[in-house]
Scaffold this motif. Structure first.
Motif, PDB file in Angstrom:
ATOM      1  N   VAL A   4       0.843  -1.194   0.000  1.00 12.73           N
ATOM      2  CA  VAL A   4       0.000   0.000   0.000  1.00 12.73           C
ATOM      3  C   VAL A   4       0.883   1.250   0.000  1.00 12.73           C
ATOM      4  N   PRO A   5       0.793   2.066  -1.050  1.00 12.92           N
ATOM      5  CA  PRO A   5       1.598   3.297  -1.127  1.00 12.92           C
ATOM      6  C   PRO A   5       1.226   4.263  -0.002  1.00 12.92           C
ATOM      7  N   PRO A   6       2.167   5.060   0.489  1.00 16.14           N
ATOM      8  CA  PRO A   6       1.906   5.994   1.598  1.00 16.14           C
ATOM      9  C   PRO A   6       1.233   7.274   1.126  1.00 16.14           C
ATOM     10  N   GLN A  63       1.210   5.753   5.583  1.00 16.45           N
ATOM     11  CA  GLN A  63       2.670   5.788   5.695  1.00 16.45           C
ATOM     12  C   GLN A  63       3.142   5.096   6.968  1.00 16.45           C
ATOM     13  N   MET A  64       2.387   5.269   8.050  1.00 11.71           N
ATOM     14  CA  MET A  64       2.798   4.752   9.354  1.00 11.71           C
ATOM     15  C   MET A  64       2.003   3.519   9.767  1.00 11.71           C
ATOM     16  N   SER A 119       6.946   0.238   3.757  1.00 11.58           N
ATOM     17  CA  SER A 119       6.137   0.944   4.754  1.00 11.58           C
ATOM     18  C   SER A 119       6.924   0.981   6.061  1.00 11.58           C
ATOM     19  N   LYS A 120       7.105   2.168   6.607  1.00 15.64           N
ATOM     20  CA  LYS A 120       8.089   2.395   7.665  1.00 15.64           C
ATOM     21  C   LYS A 120       7.934   1.456   8.853  1.00 15.64           C
ATOM     22  N   GLU A 121       6.753   1.391   9.451  1.00 18.95           N
ATOM     23  CA  GLU A 121       6.587   0.620  10.678  1.00 18.95           C
ATOM     24  C   GLU A 121       6.598  -0.883  10.420  1.00 18.95           C
ATOM     25  N   MET A 122       5.917  -1.318   9.373  1.00 17.86           N
ATOM     26  CA  MET A 122       5.938  -2.742   9.055  1.00 17.86           C
ATOM     27  C   MET A 122       7.348  -3.192   8.698  1.00 17.86           C
TER      28      MET A 122
END
Length: 202
Positions: A103-105, A111-112, A133-136
């Protein structure tokens, strides 16, 4: 996060990995901002050993669902399945090899995002395939759970998938099995209770 207790009756590995048929799954709500169409289009670029099942929960985005259904119907390696009950998601998805979320941010939330399905993939002992994706990505890297495409395009994800070997997938699934003992409701619930007790003491 999903309760580890739901997985107590499973033994790892949950199923035989067929190197000639690698089964990918995505489940969740039907929404254009989740770019499910991009996940389907990714399957145009992968090796013939891969297939994708989408277990989608209908929403008011009925036109988008029809687009997805048409896309799936036109591909031999994509299916849309009826959703199962919430408590059946993890037992049902143990039959797969890879949990997929690309999924694009396009918003800060995306995004998070650290969605429930990410932890359900872990509890189902799946290898994980995501975009950056930053957190994943932080969890995937920390626990060595799967692949992170270099960007959010279908081509980049397909490139990462095509590099996977049977041994790679087995390795990631074994790590998911270990991580499931750490990232679960029981463990995280204890942390939350400790924080609440600390606040009450102050």
């Amino acid at each position: 996060m999903t309760s580890m207790g739901q997985m107590d009756f499973f033994s790892f590995p949950t199923h035989f990995i067929d190197s000639s048929h690698i089964r990918i799954v995505h489940h969740g709500m039907v929404s254009p901002d989740r770019h499910i169409h991009t996940m389907i289009e990714t399957m145009d670029y992968v090796d013939e050993r891969f297939s994708l099942d989408l277990m989608l929960v209908p929403t008011y985005h009925q036109d988008y669902y029809k687009v997805l259904q048409k896309m799936a119907d036109s591909r031999s390696n994509v299916r849309i399945l009826n959703p199962v009950a919430f408590e059946e998601i993890i037992p049902f998805t143990t039959q797969y090899d890879i949990g997929f979320f690309l999924v694009p941010p396009t918003t800060y939330n995306l995004q998070m995002c650290l969605p429930n399905k990410f932890f359900e993939f872990i509890q189902a002992r799946l290898a994980i395939a995501i975009g950056p994706s930053k957190e994943m990505a932080r969890y995937v890297q920390q626990y060595d759970l799967g692949i992170i495409a270099k960007d959010f395009t279908k081509e980049a994800m397909a490139e990462s998938l095509n590099k996977l070997t049977k041994d790679d997938i087995k390795h990631y699934k074994e790590n998911a099995n270990k991580t499931a003992q750490i990232l679960n409701a029981e463990q995280e619930g204890e942390k939350l209770l400790e924080m609440v007790n600390l606040l009450l003491e102050n």
